[in-house]
Design an enzyme around this catalytic site. Structure first.
Site, PDB file in Angstrom:
ATOM      1  N   GLY A  12      40.716 -29.741  51.230  1.00  7.55           N
ATOM      2  CA  GLY A  12      40.809 -30.868  50.076  1.00  7.55           C
ATOM      3  C   GLY A  12      39.445 -31.369  49.632  1.00  7.55           C
ATOM      4  O   GLY A  12      39.478 -32.456  49.157  1.00  7.55           O
ATOM      5  N   SER A  13      38.457 -30.684  50.037  1.00 10.94           N
ATOM      6  CA  SER A  13      37.044 -31.182  49.553  1.00 10.94           C
ATOM      7  C   SER A  13      37.020 -31.414  47.918  1.00 10.94           C
ATOM      8  O   SER A  13      36.448 -32.035  47.548  1.00 10.94           O
ATOM      9  CB  SER A  13      35.785 -30.578  50.129  1.00 10.94           C
ATOM     10  OG  SER A  13      35.594 -29.236  49.694  1.00 10.94           O
ATOM     11  N   ASN A  14      37.679 -30.322  47.213  1.00 10.74           N
ATOM     12  CA  ASN A  14      37.570 -30.495  45.894  1.00 10.74           C
ATOM     13  C   ASN A  14      38.220 -31.515  45.267  1.00 10.74           C
ATOM     14  O   ASN A  14      38.026 -32.364  44.552  1.00 10.74           O
ATOM     15  CB  ASN A  14      38.081 -28.917  45.211  1.00 10.74           C
ATOM     16  CG  ASN A  14      37.102 -27.969  45.452  1.00 10.74           C
ATOM     17  OD1 ASN A  14      36.169 -27.940  44.720  1.00 10.74           O
ATOM     18  ND2 ASN A  14      36.996 -27.173  46.416  1.00 10.74           N
ATOM     19  N   MET A  92      46.706 -21.361  48.719  1.00  9.21           N
ATOM     20  CA  MET A  92      46.796 -20.091  48.946  1.00  9.21           C
ATOM     21  C   MET A  92      47.791 -19.126  48.666  1.00  9.21           C
ATOM     22  O   MET A  92      48.172 -18.184  49.241  1.00  9.21           O
ATOM     23  CB  MET A  92      46.325 -20.015  50.498  1.00  9.21           C
ATOM     24  CG  MET A  92      45.220 -20.842  50.931  1.00  9.21           C
ATOM     25  SD  MET A  92      43.545 -20.185  49.931  1.00  9.21           S
ATOM     26  CE  MET A  92      43.633 -18.350  50.732  1.00  9.21           C
ATOM     27  N   LEU A  95      51.181 -18.170  42.145  1.00 10.81           N
ATOM     28  CA  LEU A  95      52.239 -18.835  41.240  1.00 10.81           C
ATOM     29  C   LEU A  95      52.775 -17.882  40.514  1.00 10.81           C
ATOM     30  O   LEU A  95      52.448 -16.928  40.135  1.00 10.81           O
ATOM     31  CB  LEU A  95      51.666 -19.951  40.453  1.00 10.81           C
ATOM     32  CG  LEU A  95      51.476 -21.350  40.947  1.00 10.81           C
ATOM     33  CD1 LEU A  95      50.738 -21.343  42.473  1.00 10.81           C
ATOM     34  CD2 LEU A  95      50.289 -22.125  39.867  1.00 10.81           C
ATOM     35  N   HIS A 111      37.565 -20.784  42.084  1.00 12.01           N
ATOM     36  CA  HIS A 111      37.718 -19.721  43.042  1.00 12.01           C
ATOM     37  C   HIS A 111      35.978 -19.674  43.343  1.00 12.01           C
ATOM     38  O   HIS A 111      35.207 -19.790  42.525  1.00 12.01           O
ATOM     39  CB  HIS A 111      38.235 -18.583  42.056  1.00 12.01           C
ATOM     40  CG  HIS A 111      38.014 -17.273  42.809  1.00 12.01           C
ATOM     41  ND1 HIS A 111      38.805 -17.030  44.102  1.00 12.01           N
ATOM     42  CD2 HIS A 111      37.101 -16.149  43.155  1.00 12.01           C
ATOM     43  CE1 HIS A 111      38.545 -15.827  44.601  1.00 12.01           C
ATOM     44  NE2 HIS A 111      37.475 -15.381  44.199  1.00 12.01           N
ATOM     45  N   GLY A 145      48.328 -13.451  37.914  1.00  4.50           N
ATOM     46  CA  GLY A 145      47.477 -12.696  38.653  1.00  4.50           C
ATOM     47  C   GLY A 145      47.048 -13.232  39.765  1.00  4.50           C
ATOM     48  O   GLY A 145      47.090 -14.422  39.835  1.00  4.50           O
ATOM     49  N   ASP A 147      43.602 -14.690  40.701  1.00  2.00           N
ATOM     50  CA  ASP A 147      42.249 -15.227  40.082  1.00  2.00           C
ATOM     51  C   ASP A 147      42.031 -14.559  38.879  1.00  2.00           C
ATOM     52  O   ASP A 147      40.626 -14.166  38.702  1.00  2.00           O
ATOM     53  CB  ASP A 147      41.177 -14.951  41.374  1.00  2.00           C
ATOM     54  CG  ASP A 147      41.583 -15.644  42.674  1.00  2.00           C
ATOM     55  OD1 ASP A 147      42.083 -16.725  42.578  1.00  2.00           O
ATOM     56  OD2 ASP A 147      41.589 -14.979  43.917  1.00  2.00           O
ATOM     57  N   GLU A 176      31.033 -26.219  43.512  1.00  2.00           N
ATOM     58  CA  GLU A 176      32.607 -26.474  42.991  1.00  2.00           C
ATOM     59  C   GLU A 176      32.777 -28.083  42.718  1.00  2.00           C
ATOM     60  O   GLU A 176      33.437 -28.117  41.763  1.00  2.00           O
ATOM     61  CB  GLU A 176      33.368 -26.083  44.257  1.00  2.00           C
ATOM     62  CG  GLU A 176      33.425 -24.395  44.250  1.00  2.00           C
ATOM     63  CD  GLU A 176      34.460 -24.086  45.587  1.00  2.00           C
ATOM     64  OE1 GLU A 176      34.670 -22.809  45.681  1.00  2.00           O
ATOM     65  OE2 GLU A 176      34.850 -24.815  46.399  1.00  2.00           O
TER      66      GLU A 176
END
Ligand code: GRF
Length: 194
Positions: A12-14, A92, A95, A111, A145, A147, A176
């Site tokens: 969860g660093s982002n 991970m 969807l 990504h 798809g 990424d 990021e």
């Protein structure tokens, strides 16, 4: 003020970078819901520490499958929370329509490569093994798809001869944490024009 929902499976660093940007006044947004598919994911702890509503989504035993019922439940929870933009942050699972269709054009991902190069897992290791001179990160809209989907923003980093997977990933993550909040700021401004 745009209402964000975050989906993550890991540290969860982002998400933390997004929270920090909100706190610093760089990003006018509110994280209204954090969902994870992993019971002990650190992202859930960070959300709890920040006082953000967080829930576990039961996705069954298979690590990469995102069952249709779980996607519908996710869409319902995010709709109920009034989410306007879904930000995948180390989530991970792929969807599929129940969730994609509920938020058309409103789901983004970060990504750790310069897409379209090196989609999929361990993108930083893929870049080193391919002998690439540089790598980076990409914010993009999410489609069905892996990424794929239109690119919103990218940042580049060099790959140094002494790099390990860990050192390159750390360099990419620094970027990021800069470009993800910036991309959300840009999207929020565009949505306000609509
Ligand atoms: C990031 O490197 C992101 O690019 C990838 O998964 C990682 C998530 O890291 N999709 P964190 O959970 O945000 O720390």
């Amino acid at each position: 003020m745009i209402r964000l929902g975050i989906l993550g499976s890991g540290s969860g660093s982002n998400m933390q970078a997004i929270l920090d940007a909100i706190e610093n006044g760089e990003l006018e947004a509110e994280i209204v819901m954090v969902l994870s598919d992993i019971p002990d994911a650190y992202i859930l702890k960070r959300a709890a520490q920040a006082g953000v509503p967080a829930k576990l989504i039961d996705c069954g035993g298979l690590r990469s499958k995102f069952p249709e019922e779980a996607q519908s439940e996710t869409a319902t929870l995010l709709k109920q929370a009034g989410v306007e933009l879904i930000c995948l942050a180390g989530f991970m699972r792929l969807l599929r329509p129940p969730l994609l269709d509920a938020f058309p054009g409103r789901i983004i991902n970060i990504h750790p490569s310069l897409l379209p190069d090196f989609p999929g897992l361990y993108a930083w290791t893929q870049a080193i093994e391919a002998g690439a001179p540089e790598s980076g990160c990409t914010v993009h809209y999410v489609d069905a798809g892996m990424d794929t989907g239109p690119i919103i923003a990218q940042a580049r980093v060099p790959i140094l001869p002494e790099d390990t997977s860990a050192s390159l990933h750390a360099r990419i993550q620094t970027e990021e944490h800069r470009i993800y909040p910036a991309a959300i700021t840009k999207i929020a401004a565009e949505l306000e024009q609509e």
